[in-house]
Design a protein around this motif. Structure first.
Motif, PDB file in Angstrom:
ATOM      1  N   UNK A 130      -0.743   4.903   2.255  1.00  0.00           N
ATOM      2  CA  UNK A 130      -0.182   5.581   1.191  1.00  0.00           C
ATOM      3  C   UNK A 130      -0.060   4.724   0.102  1.00  0.00           C
ATOM      4  N   UNK A 131      -0.442   4.894  -1.124  1.00  0.00           N
ATOM      5  CA  UNK A 131      -0.117   4.019  -2.374  1.00  0.00           C
ATOM      6  C   UNK A 131       1.470   4.089  -2.495  1.00  0.00           C
ATOM      7  N   UNK A 132       1.877   3.248  -3.515  1.00  0.00           N
ATOM      8  CA  UNK A 132       3.280   3.097  -3.687  1.00  0.00           C
ATOM      9  C   UNK A 132       3.993   4.537  -4.264  1.00  0.00           C
ATOM     10  N   UNK A 133       3.041   5.055  -5.081  1.00  0.00           N
ATOM     11  CA  UNK A 133       3.436   6.703  -5.883  1.00  0.00           C
ATOM     12  C   UNK A 133       3.540   7.608  -4.568  1.00  0.00           C
ATOM     13  N   UNK A 134       2.609   7.590  -3.853  1.00  0.00           N
ATOM     14  CA  UNK A 134       2.582   8.512  -2.868  1.00  0.00           C
ATOM     15  C   UNK A 134       3.746   8.220  -1.771  1.00  0.00           C
ATOM     16  N   UNK A 135       4.045   6.984  -1.442  1.00  0.00           N
ATOM     17  CA  UNK A 135       5.156   6.592  -0.550  1.00  0.00           C
ATOM     18  C   UNK A 135       6.401   7.105  -0.979  1.00  0.00           C
TER      19      UNK A 135
END
Length: 821
Positions: free
Chosen positions: A100-105
């Motif tokens: 996951x990217x930061x935004x997704x996480x």
């Protein structure tokens, strides 16, 4: 240039998280990529690969290093998920191998999860080794908190904001420290995370101020009350000449009258502080002086000197308070000024504030018996006391309320009962610990039953106490360990827990002071470094990273739905019951023990109420288990989360146990040097421990018979039966001796002394009482989480944030009525 822009943008986004680090440096240092399922997870978890701002002995969550090339410049498909609660992990449509990217996480893992942050603030005019500690929480997307409503808890008079009206927004804004605006948790017998952290503050002892040599003018009593009456309309700060004359012609002497008169507010504030710094004034920082009305309750001639001195000091304090809070000052200047004022002067300001808010002068006279005061808060206080009497199910309820109404009709509530009653009904109450004793002593004094004469020695000097009345109920302070443990079966209002079960070890009306020892030093100790690194050690995403592998997170929940032997209704209703509250007279002269707040020094020689050692006996599956309430532990109310349940990062290690199996857990995490193994033990064929450990809390024999008079199967920090859940990596021995493994091969040889024991105490309140009593027996404070408001993952993270190793899970949404009550 593109790389620089990418780095700048990444740091800007990452600023929303609580762990900002240089991720590119971490990626360069890592020589391979692996996930939480690799065999050496336990080893890497203890290696610090990240630069940290603070140094601390307590470890932070670790994540395996990532290759700089993998994941960089790669386009990930943005999965859109229903914003509702997660039921599976990974979510539908997502593979466990994804990253996951930061935004997704943050969307999937951190959304609605509380973020904990610690604060360390210096103490003005004190060396660096004195400090105050606080904790704030944000991120749950609701207005719900872990603190009880001050009005509902009847504790609004225990706190006072330094500046402005209303309640404080932050814990450092109140006169009393730790702040009682952020003290009591919503659940009975609990405290907030901030109060738990604040208890580790190091505040310098109160020392007498140096005599400034500045003396006030002699003022007669009628002149004092005349000026107090004038100040009810406010300070004449719009007329500089009048303000100067009223202060220096009536109360003080201006040393620079002819050369440079002190006409400005800053010079007048300085002069008032200098006068109030004289050592011959009443020192309200001393607990014995914090029931302020004891100096003015007696208005006879023999107390005239003290009466005059009190009101002279009060008048000077009111003059100072009005000048500090003048509208001519900026808010920032007020805040800075109040923070620099010595504690003894601050308590004078608190007294002046209470006076200005709640009391008016109706008649002036030259003698104390000629003074008439009007108490604005009296009617509200009468309603509060009536509500308190009813909620406590006072045994003599009807006669007491009738007597209260009679005193109110005759106007004798504030002058003919006691100094405690005068303080309570007048509202002249200093913030802090006195209020619970003021309201209870007012009730005892108003009750016409002569048996209450035996309850007249309740005092805030000895806060760890309670009493039995008419053999019907017992009542305990919220500060006493008996009150903290029995609170799930009672109500908690105005700093009192009750009505609680009676005991045969007290007379029909008798006070009991409870001996409570300090928890073991190794059990838990919040340090300044722990507070500073709180956000990093409890981040929902774990340590900083460029990408967040899905497989490093797990959706955790209580094990009751997965355990075939977990008969929810039968277990909760039938297996655990409180048998009795046992109080044994103690020898307070035993100098071997470290006793908190009370049974030392002068207390050993007084002839007041007796000291007792408390224990609670439980009936568990046909056996009797006594647990001694030995240690003064605390129970922290878990902060509610939203959009849960939340996934838990793999490095937050925990093990689960049912409440009825908790008595078999011994020396959790090696508090007493017993090795601190997991919930693993050597079991015989019957599911009992093969040997008894020699380590235990003070007061237990080396054979472990402190828990019951028979061998109950206590082993070295383990469980003797099944029904245990574990987080990744503990080999659990069932009652039959079979080994089952979950997650990674992370065994108890790992010796993680920070892992969390999750106690599932669902159902009747007796289960929660058992869990709290076990904590008091072993000296382990705990986080208490209502699973319907706080998910299990957030409760475990809060335990890491608070440096605690026990979480007690309850569920108010599935309460089972206790047939014995």
């Amino acid at each position: 240039m593109a790389e620089s822009k990418r780095k700048s943008l990444w740091n800007l986004i990452r600023a929303k998280s609580t762990a900002i680090r240089n991720f590119k440096d971490v990626a360069k240092e890592a020589n391979h990529r692996r996930t939480a399922s690799d065999g050496d997870a336990g080893t890497l978890r203890r290696r610090s690969d990240l630069p940290v701002e603070f140094t601390s002995d307590r470890r932070r969550p670790r994540r395996p290093g990532a290759k700089g090339s993998k994941g960089k410049g790669r386009d990930y498909e943005i999965h859109r998920h229903d914003p509702g609660p997660l039921t599976d992990w990974p979510p539908s449509g997502m593979s466990s191998e994804e990253e996951l990217s930061l935004g997704q996480a943050m969307q999937l893992i951190s959304r609605g999860a509380p973020a904990f942050r610690g604060h360390k603030r210096p103490v003005p005019h004190a060396p660096d080794h004195y400090y105050t500690l606080y904790a704030t929480v944000a991120g749950n997307h609701t207005d719900d908190t872990d603190a009880a409503n001050l009005h509902d808890a009847m504790t609004q008079l225990m706190t006072l904001r330094k500046e402005g009206s209303g309640y404080a927004n932050y814990p450092w804004e109140t006169f009393e420290q730790p702040s009682y605006a952020f003290c009591f948790g919503k659940r009975a017998g609990t405290i907030t995370l901030n109060h738990w952290v604040s208890l580790a503050s190091v505040i310098p002892p109160s020392i007498p101020l140096r005599d400034s040599g500045v003396a006030p003018r002699e003022v007669s009593l009628d002149r004092i009350f005349e000026r107090l009456q004038e100040l009810e309309r406010g300070l004449e700060d719009d007329d500089e000449d009048l303000m100067y004359k009223n202060l220096y012609r009536r109360l003080l002497r201006d040393p620079d009258k002819y050369l440079s008169p002190h006409r400005t507010l800053d010079k007048q504030i300085t002069d008032l502080i200098m006068v109030l710094s004289r050592p011959d004034w009443i020192d309200f920082t001393l607990p014995k002086n914090q029931v302020a009305t004891k100096f003015i309750y007696d208005n006879s001639d023999k107390n005239a000197t003290t009466y005059h001195k009190f009101f002279h000091q009060l008048l000077l304090s009111v003059e100072l308070d009005l000048r500090i809070n003048s509208g001519l000052h900026l808010a920032e200047a007020k805040e800075k000024l109040v923070a620099q004022i010595p504690p003894s002067i601050q308590w004078n300001l608190a007294l002046a504030r209470r006076w200005r808010e709640n009391i008016r002068v109706d008649r002036i006279g030259e003698h104390p018996d000629q003074i008439r005061l009007r108490f604005k808060l009296q009617k509200r206080q009468v309603r509060m006391l009536k509500r308190f009497i009813q909620m406590m199910k006072w045994p003599n309820l009807s006669e007491t309320i009738d007597c209260l109404k009679q005193h109110e009709a005759q106007g004798t509530l504030t002058g003919h009962i006691s100094s405690h009653a005068m303080a309570f009904f007048s509202g002249l109450i200093l913030p802090g610990t006195t209020f619970p004793f003021l309201i209870m002593n007012s009730l005892v004094d108003i009750d016409p039953d002569r048996a209450t004469d035996d309850l007249a020695l309740l005092t805030h000097i000895h806060p760890h106490c309670g009493f039995q009345y008419r053999g019907s109920y017992t009542y305990w302070t919220a500060a006493s360990i008996v009150g903290k443990v029995l609170a799930p079966t009672c109500l908690s209002v105005a700093g009192w827990v009750g009505p609680a079960r009676p005991t045969v070890h007290l007379d029909r009306a008798q006070i009991a002071r409870i001996r409570q020892r300090k928890p073991p030093a190794r059990s838990q100790a919040v340090t300044p470094e722990d507070v500073k690194t709180m956000a990093e050690r409890s981040d929902p995403l774990g340590p900083p990273a460029e990408v967040f592998p899905v497989k490093e997170y797990e959706l955790v929940a209580p094990k009751m739905d997965e355990d075939e032997d977990y008969d929810y209704d039968g277990y909760l209703t039938d297996l655990v019951r409180i048998e009795m509250l046992h109080l044994r007279p103690s020898n307070t002269n035993d100098s071997k023990h470290s006793i908190t707040s009370g049974a030392t020094g002068a207390a050993n020689n007084d002839h007041g109420p007796k000291w007792f050692d408390a224990s609670i006996h439980f009936a568990i599956d046909g056996n009797s288990w006594p647990l001694r309430l030995t240690f003064d532990v605390s129970f922290v109310h878990a902060w509610p989360c939203s959009d849960g349940p939340h996934p838990l990062f793999f490095d937050y290690v925990y093990e689960s146990v049912r409440a009825d199996k908790l008595v078999h857990v011994r020396d959790w995490n090696g508090v007493y040097g017993g090795g601190g193994g997991g919930i693993n033990s050597s079991l015989d064929g019957s599911g009992m421990m093969r040997g008894l450990g020699s380590h235990g809390p003070s007061g237990l024999g080396s054979n472990g018979t402190g828990l019951g008079g028979h061998n109950n199967g206590l082993g070295s920090n383990g469980l003797s039966v099944g029904g245990v859940g574990s987080k990744k990596g503990s080999n659990i021995l069932s009652a039959g001796g079979n080994t089952t493994a979950t997650g990674t091969a992370n065994t108890t040889s790992d010796q993680d002394n920070e892992r969390v024991l999750v106690v599932e105490a669902f159902g009747v309140p007796d289960n929660e009482v058992l869990a709290r009593a076990w904590c008091a027996h072993w000296g382990l404070s705990a986080v208490v989480a209502d699973i319907s408001k706080t998910c299990m993952a957030c409760a475990i993270r809060e335990a890491y944030a608070a440096a605690l190793t026990v979480v007690i899970l309850v569920d108010d949404g599935q309460k089972v009525e206790n047939k014995d009550e």
